[in-house]
Enzyme design. Sequence first.
Site, PDB file in Angstrom:
ATOM      1  N   THR A  81      37.638  38.782  46.637  1.00 15.49           N
ATOM      2  CA  THR A  81      36.328  39.508  46.295  1.00 15.49           C
ATOM      3  C   THR A  81      34.922  38.250  46.058  1.00 15.49           C
ATOM      4  O   THR A  81      35.479  36.636  46.222  1.00 15.49           O
ATOM      5  CB  THR A  81      37.260  39.232  44.929  1.00 15.49           C
ATOM      6  OG1 THR A  81      35.394  39.677  43.775  1.00 15.49           O
ATOM      7  CG2 THR A  81      36.943  37.958  44.277  1.00 15.49           C
TER       8      THR A  81
ATOM      9  N   HIS B  32      52.620  33.371  39.912  1.00 17.77           N
ATOM     10  CA  HIS B  32      53.289  32.404  39.896  1.00 17.77           C
ATOM     11  C   HIS B  32      54.378  32.769  39.487  1.00 17.77           C
ATOM     12  O   HIS B  32      55.927  32.221  39.740  1.00 17.77           O
ATOM     13  CB  HIS B  32      53.101  31.176  38.609  1.00 17.77           C
ATOM     14  CG  HIS B  32      53.926  29.648  39.225  1.00 17.77           C
ATOM     15  ND1 HIS B  32      55.056  29.217  39.993  1.00 17.77           N
ATOM     16  CD2 HIS B  32      52.976  28.582  38.753  1.00 17.77           C
ATOM     17  CE1 HIS B  32      54.614  28.329  39.978  1.00 17.77           C
ATOM     18  NE2 HIS B  32      53.681  27.360  39.480  1.00 17.77           N
TER      19      HIS B  32
END
Length: 557
Positions: free
Chosen positions: A473, A530
Amino acid sequence: MPTDVIMPQMGESIFEGTITKWLKKPGDTVQRDEPLFEISTDKVDAEIPSPASGVLTEVKIAEGATVQINTVVGVIGDGDGQPAAAPAPAAPAPAAATAAAATPAKLDPPSASNSPAPVAEAAPASLTDVIMPQMGESIFEGTITKWLKKPGDTVQQDEPLFEISTDKVDAEIPSPAAGVLSEIKVQAGTTVQINTVVATIGVAGAAPAAAKPTAAAKPATPAPAAEVDTESDTADAESGERVRSSPLVRRIARENNLDLRQVPGTGSAGRITKEDILGYLAKGSAPAPAAPAPKPPVAPPAPAPAPAATKPAAPLVAPVAMPGDELVPLTRMRSIIAQRMVDSKRTSAHVHTVFKIDMSRIVRIREKEKSKYEQRNGVKLTYMPFLSRAVIATLRKMPIVNASMEGDAIRYHKNINLGIAVALDWGLIVPVIRQAEDKSFLGIARAIVDLAERARAKKLKPEEVASGTFTITNPGIFGEQFGTPVINQPESAILGVGGLFKEPTVVTDENGSDSIAIRSIIRLTLGFDHRIIDGADAGRFMAEVKKYLENWSEDIG
């Protein structure tokens, strides 16, 4: 006279059914109300009786196929005609061993809150129906966002007639015929089922009908009484909560002796999709044994109320309405974006890392080549292909960043399907460059321009915004230093591109001497999940991207 056999509507919130078994074959004689075929829906399994006496002359829908309500699935003749050949059986569900290659689905059939599609009356011969099209096999409804013509306007065949918004794309829908827009049956802002008649096109010179609000849905023709197998409604007998799933999912569960309560659902409101159950079986999960009867505790604690899955928490203090304020409902696209962003933050353990990249070498290459490049290739030379190629090369070295979480397993994707976020005046969309690893620099440059242009013109196909494995993006075009983007589910990472700025930088020459120089600097942010990607892997990934860009040596074509 032949009688059509239709897929009945087995409840106001049921929009489709799966034919699980034909009890007769073409050529068999049937009596009215004699069981003809079996179906499975979200709520029940049932035997559907014949609507007439005669001979089953044709089976149009094979066993295992799922179709919309009111679809003609067979034909009953008077017994004089020859039966038509039965269709080839539907392809069986893929085996668990091949399920690992399945693409996660993003959409589910319509929710119970939606109204069923109206059963449209046939238009007179002089009129042509305009219907809500199906923009992909998993899309069941669309919202009309804007009419581009008004009643009385002349339209040409294939001229844009109205705009729609679905779960996957916004699109302009062309007129199916030339003539005059005679009547608008569904007003802008209304969400309707696919195949609903939304307008009619008449011959030139015909007086238009006045635009009117959307008519209430007509009830479907009642099906003959069916024998309902209530045991097929997959409910948790202890909690009373029904497990949301499709008919195909329940059939796969039955065939594998699998308790659906053991399968995590990734669909809307926890719905179990085909990919969920196949993925669960692919991991070798054994069928769940029957649970022993629970021993009730002496004083069972009251269950905590579950938070609403699709609605953000209400603010502690409601905003105060002031004179001059304007309250505008969310558009369909804005509502979808809002829900997906909230779902992503709830799903992934978001972590971000920011790297400074010296783009001076690439800036010089671009300034030198951009005019000749556009003349030679017909496409402008921007910075995005440079960034994309660096990302693709690094993803090939580090497939963990191109992976996604699936239940309690990690799916490593064979291909790099690169999403490029495109800002629109009415929202944000992420078209996907499929198998980006096979494309050259020029191929990537052309794909980026093509997808962006068609996104802004509302010409994208549903499959062109699905199955991404990594997203880039670029909010830096608006001048920001860097951002912390939200991961595009079910991907595990997203790269945010900051603005390109000239900055004083310490430069070390080959003799080890330091000096201050003006360099073209960009900041790249990697947002990562994560649960899958450790900080060390994220750091190594960004270091590789930095190295690739700062030491650019690739031919740009």
